[in-house]
Design a protein around this motif. Structure first.
Motif, PDB file in Angstrom:
ATOM      1  N   PRO A 103       0.803  -1.229   0.000  1.00 20.84           N
ATOM      2  CA  PRO A 103       0.000   0.000   0.000  1.00 20.84           C
ATOM      3  C   PRO A 103       0.844   1.292   0.000  1.00 20.84           C
ATOM      4  O   PRO A 103       0.299   2.369  -0.225  1.00 20.84           O
ATOM      5  N   GLU A 104       2.173   1.186   0.223  1.00 16.34           N
ATOM      6  CA  GLU A 104       2.996   2.405   0.323  1.00 16.34           C
ATOM      7  C   GLU A 104       2.859   3.255  -0.937  1.00 16.34           C
ATOM      8  O   GLU A 104       2.991   2.763  -2.054  1.00 16.34           O
ATOM      9  N   LYS A 105       2.656   4.546  -0.727  1.00 14.07           N
ATOM     10  CA  LYS A 105       2.366   5.448  -1.855  1.00 14.07           C
ATOM     11  C   LYS A 105       3.561   5.630  -2.799  1.00 14.07           C
ATOM     12  O   LYS A 105       3.384   5.914  -3.981  1.00 14.07           O
ATOM     13  N   LYS A 106       4.790   5.472  -2.263  1.00 12.60           N
ATOM     14  CA  LYS A 106       5.924   5.718  -3.161  1.00 12.60           C
ATOM     15  C   LYS A 106       6.275   4.471  -4.008  1.00 12.60           C
ATOM     16  O   LYS A 106       7.082   4.562  -4.928  1.00 12.60           O
ATOM     17  N   VAL A 107       5.647   3.343  -3.697  1.00 18.44           N
ATOM     18  CA  VAL A 107       5.948   2.110  -4.441  1.00 18.44           C
ATOM     19  C   VAL A 107       4.957   1.957  -5.602  1.00 18.44           C
ATOM     20  O   VAL A 107       3.747   2.014  -5.408  1.00 18.44           O
ATOM     21  N   LEU A 108       5.507   1.761  -6.823  1.00 15.42           N
ATOM     22  CA  LEU A 108       4.621   1.586  -7.982  1.00 15.42           C
ATOM     23  C   LEU A 108       4.612   0.131  -8.453  1.00 15.42           C
ATOM     24  O   LEU A 108       4.131  -0.174  -9.545  1.00 15.42           O
ATOM     25  N   ASP A 109       5.149  -0.778  -7.614  1.00 10.72           N
ATOM     26  CA  ASP A 109       5.164  -2.203  -7.958  1.00 10.72           C
ATOM     27  C   ASP A 109       3.938  -2.909  -7.386  1.00 10.72           C
ATOM     28  O   ASP A 109       3.232  -2.375  -6.532  1.00 10.72           O
ATOM     29  N   PHE A 110       3.732  -4.140  -7.868  1.00 13.20           N
ATOM     30  CA  PHE A 110       2.609  -4.966  -7.415  1.00 13.20           C
ATOM     31  C   PHE A 110       3.128  -6.236  -6.760  1.00 13.20           C
ATOM     32  O   PHE A 110       4.249  -6.666  -7.013  1.00 13.20           O
ATOM     33  N   SER A 111       2.269  -6.854  -5.955  1.00 12.34           N
ATOM     34  CA  SER A 111       2.564  -8.196  -5.429  1.00 12.34           C
ATOM     35  C   SER A 111       1.235  -8.924  -5.303  1.00 12.34           C
ATOM     36  O   SER A 111       0.304  -8.424  -4.668  1.00 12.34           O
ATOM     37  N   PHE A 112       1.140 -10.083  -5.936  1.00 16.49           N
ATOM     38  CA  PHE A 112      -0.129 -10.814  -5.917  1.00 16.49           C
ATOM     39  C   PHE A 112      -0.027 -12.182  -5.242  1.00 16.49           C
ATOM     40  O   PHE A 112      -1.009 -12.911  -5.187  1.00 16.49           O
ATOM     41  N   SER A 113       1.171 -12.554  -4.751  1.00 14.50           N
ATOM     42  CA  SER A 113       1.293 -13.927  -4.253  1.00 14.50           C
ATOM     43  C   SER A 113       0.521 -14.132  -2.939  1.00 14.50           C
ATOM     44  O   SER A 113       0.034 -15.234  -2.667  1.00 14.50           O
ATOM     45  N   GLY A 114       0.375 -13.054  -2.122  1.00 11.74           N
ATOM     46  CA  GLY A 114      -0.349 -13.190  -0.856  1.00 11.74           C
ATOM     47  C   GLY A 114      -1.833 -13.460  -1.070  1.00 11.74           C
ATOM     48  O   GLY A 114      -2.485 -14.126  -0.251  1.00 11.74           O
ATOM     49  N   LEU A 115      -2.367 -12.981  -2.165  1.00 12.95           N
ATOM     50  CA  LEU A 115      -3.790 -13.162  -2.465  1.00 12.95           C
ATOM     51  C   LEU A 115      -4.138 -14.648  -2.587  1.00 12.95           C
ATOM     52  O   LEU A 115      -5.130 -15.125  -2.031  1.00 12.95           O
ATOM     53  N   LYS A 116      -3.254 -15.358  -3.287  1.00 12.99           N
ATOM     54  CA  LYS A 116      -3.461 -16.799  -3.518  1.00 12.99           C
ATOM     55  C   LYS A 116      -3.562 -17.545  -2.183  1.00 12.99           C
ATOM     56  O   LYS A 116      -4.451 -18.369  -1.982  1.00 12.99           O
ATOM     57  N   THR A 117      -2.659 -17.217  -1.247  1.00  8.44           N
ATOM     58  CA  THR A 117      -2.659 -17.875   0.064  1.00  8.44           C
ATOM     59  C   THR A 117      -3.942 -17.549   0.825  1.00  8.44           C
ATOM     60  O   THR A 117      -4.577 -18.438   1.410  1.00  8.44           O
ATOM     61  N   ALA A 118      -4.342 -16.274   0.797  1.00  7.39           N
ATOM     62  CA  ALA A 118      -5.561 -15.865   1.513  1.00  7.39           C
ATOM     63  C   ALA A 118      -6.785 -16.582   0.942  1.00  7.39           C
ATOM     64  O   ALA A 118      -7.665 -17.035   1.690  1.00  7.39           O
ATOM     65  N   VAL A 119      -6.835 -16.705  -0.389  1.00  5.93           N
ATOM     66  CA  VAL A 119      -7.981 -17.384  -1.025  1.00  5.93           C
ATOM     67  C   VAL A 119      -7.965 -18.868  -0.662  1.00  5.93           C
ATOM     68  O   VAL A 119      -9.017 -19.452  -0.338  1.00  5.93           O
ATOM     69  N   ALA A 120      -6.785 -19.488  -0.651  1.00  7.05           N
ATOM     70  CA  ALA A 120      -6.699 -20.925  -0.312  1.00  7.05           C
ATOM     71  C   ALA A 120      -7.234 -21.172   1.095  1.00  7.05           C
ATOM     72  O   ALA A 120      -7.985 -22.136   1.329  1.00  7.05           O
ATOM     73  N   LEU A 121      -6.878 -20.284   2.036  1.00  4.35           N
ATOM     74  CA  LEU A 121      -7.345 -20.451   3.429  1.00  4.35           C
ATOM     75  C   LEU A 121      -8.867 -20.297   3.505  1.00  4.35           C
ATOM     76  O   LEU A 121      -9.555 -21.059   4.191  1.00  4.35           O
ATOM     77  N   GLU A 122      -9.398 -19.327   2.795  1.00  6.81           N
ATOM     78  CA  GLU A 122     -10.855 -19.083   2.808  1.00  6.81           C
ATOM     79  C   GLU A 122     -11.591 -20.291   2.218  1.00  6.81           C
ATOM     80  O   GLU A 122     -12.636 -20.709   2.741  1.00  6.81           O
ATOM     81  N   ILE A 123     -11.026 -20.846   1.147  1.00  6.37           N
ATOM     82  CA  ILE A 123     -11.670 -22.006   0.506  1.00  6.37           C
ATOM     83  C   ILE A 123     -11.707 -23.190   1.472  1.00  6.37           C
ATOM     84  O   ILE A 123     -12.724 -23.886   1.592  1.00  6.37           O
TER      85      ILE A 123
END
Ligand code: KG4
Ligand code: ZN
Length: 354
Positions: free
Chosen positions: A222-242
């Motif tokens: 979420p840091e405003k000065k960072v323009l990069d992305f990271s999507f690997s945490g999403l996969k883990t969160a979805v796996a736990l919810e499933i």
């Protein structure tokens, strides 16, 4: 044909689409696909849950000549009328790329045509201008988001295609994914829910009627000065919810809400950084290219954006040879064609620097 019109035959075999296309660039610089012939290997790779490189190359070998023949026939043109051939030679699966590169070299040699080597990502950028006279209204600098199965990159494109240099994308890049690409995040989370590969389109379809706020999946960096992305945490969160939903025997009923929430998390992450990058670099318009640009929720959200926003026609979002021919037409215009020696030694490059 009007004065200054050019005809380019493009070939694309970098991953799992075997495609050939004839594109015309008219005297006004507008690009029109006269034909596109694509064999998608999706059904062949589906049982494996992803692209199997060796199977991809073998299949390209079997289909590439037929795609070229079909594209030329459907365009109503003949070899003598073509100005040049353009082929994707980087980046991608090296064995798959080599099939297209070898075919293009042989055809260019036999028919005595110039050959143009195209960067696959420049092809995605060029897809914005295909069959779209309104692309001439793009105002620069343009904030371009390339969102595909392999990349999530942000670029600040300084000017129109005639000003693009050979290192355009390397110089223009301002953000990237540090791990999974946005398309990969769609595909991996779709797989967890049991959808076939590639899963982006399934999440898009099954999210209809779902509540995008039901699950608060992470929006990383979420840091405003960072323009990069990271999507690997999403996969883990979805796996736990499933797992939780499966234990309660509620997974099937929750699929539309899960899909809508996953989609929203990915789009929020994209939009957050795009807004920051556009403001920082004073961009006057936005554009999205690559497979994820076909997403219907992304398009709906962008319709509300205060900057003018451009997308390729949806048939040119996923991999295709028309976009390679289009990039080839821009390069041809600038004289960026291979010398005879460069043509004979042209190689496929899996991971170029950009
Ligand atoms: O540009 P592309 O055809 O291939 C690469 O160069 O990677 O993009 C394919 C990616 C896949 O991850 C696929 O799931 C995603 O684009 N995709 C979508 C949609 N259609 C394709 N993702 C979200 N919503 C869609 N409608
Ligand atoms: Zn692509």
């Amino acid at each position: 044909m009007s004065e200054g019109a050019r005809l380019i035959l493009g070939i694309e075999t970098s991953c799992d689409e075997c495609s050939a296309s004839v594109v015309e660039r008219n005297g006004n610089g507008e690009l029109r696909a006269l034909s596109v012939s694509t064999f998608s290997q999706i059904a062949i790779h589906q049982p494996y849950g992803g692209v199997v490189p060796e199977i991809a190359s073998r299949n390209h070998l079997e289909t590439v000549n037929a795609m070229v023949d079909d594209a030329l026939r459907d365009s109503g043109k003949n070899w003598a009328e073509l100005d040049a051939l353009a082929v994707t030679n980087r980046p991608g699966l090296v064995g798959a790329l080599l099939v297209g590169v070898s075919a293009a070299k042989a055809l260019a040699y036999v028919h005595e045509k110039p050959l143009i080597a195209v960067h696959h990502l420049e092809g995605h950028l060029a897809s914005l201008f295909l069959d779209q006279p309104e692309a001439s209204q793009i105002e620069y600098p343009l904030l371009l988001a390339l969102v595909s199965g392999g990349h999530t990159n942000l670029y600040v494109i300084p000017g129109p295609p005639d000003t693009w240099g050979p290192d355009l994308l390397a110089q223009a890049q301002v953000g990237r994914s540090r791990d999974d690409a946005a398309g990969e995040a769609f595909d991996k989370t779709a797989k967890l829910m049991g959808f076939p590969y590639p899963g982006g389109i399934w999440i898009d379809r099954r999210s209809q009627g779902g509540d995008p706020k039901r699950y608060a999946f992470p929006r990383a960096l979420p840091e405003k000065k960072v323009l990069d992305f990271s999507f690997s945490g999403l996969k883990t969160a979805v796996a736990l919810e499933i797992q939780k939903l499966q234990k309660k025997d509620m997974l099937d009923a929750e699929i539309p809400h899960l899909c809508a929430s996953i989609q929203e998390a990915i789009i929020d992450a994209l939009m957050g950084k795009i807004e920051l990058a556009a403001a920082k670099h004073r961009c006057r318009s936005l554009a999205f290219v690559g497979g994820v640009a076909a997403n219907s929720r992304l398009r709906a959200r962008l319709a509300e954006n205060r900057r003018p926003c451009f997308f390729p026609k949806s048939q040119y979002c996923t991999d295709n040879a028309a976009m390679i021919a289009a990039a080839g037409a821009f390069q041809f215009q600038q004289g960026r064609i291979l010398s005879r020696q460069q043509m004979l030694t042209l190689n496929a490059v899996a991971n170029p620097s950009i």
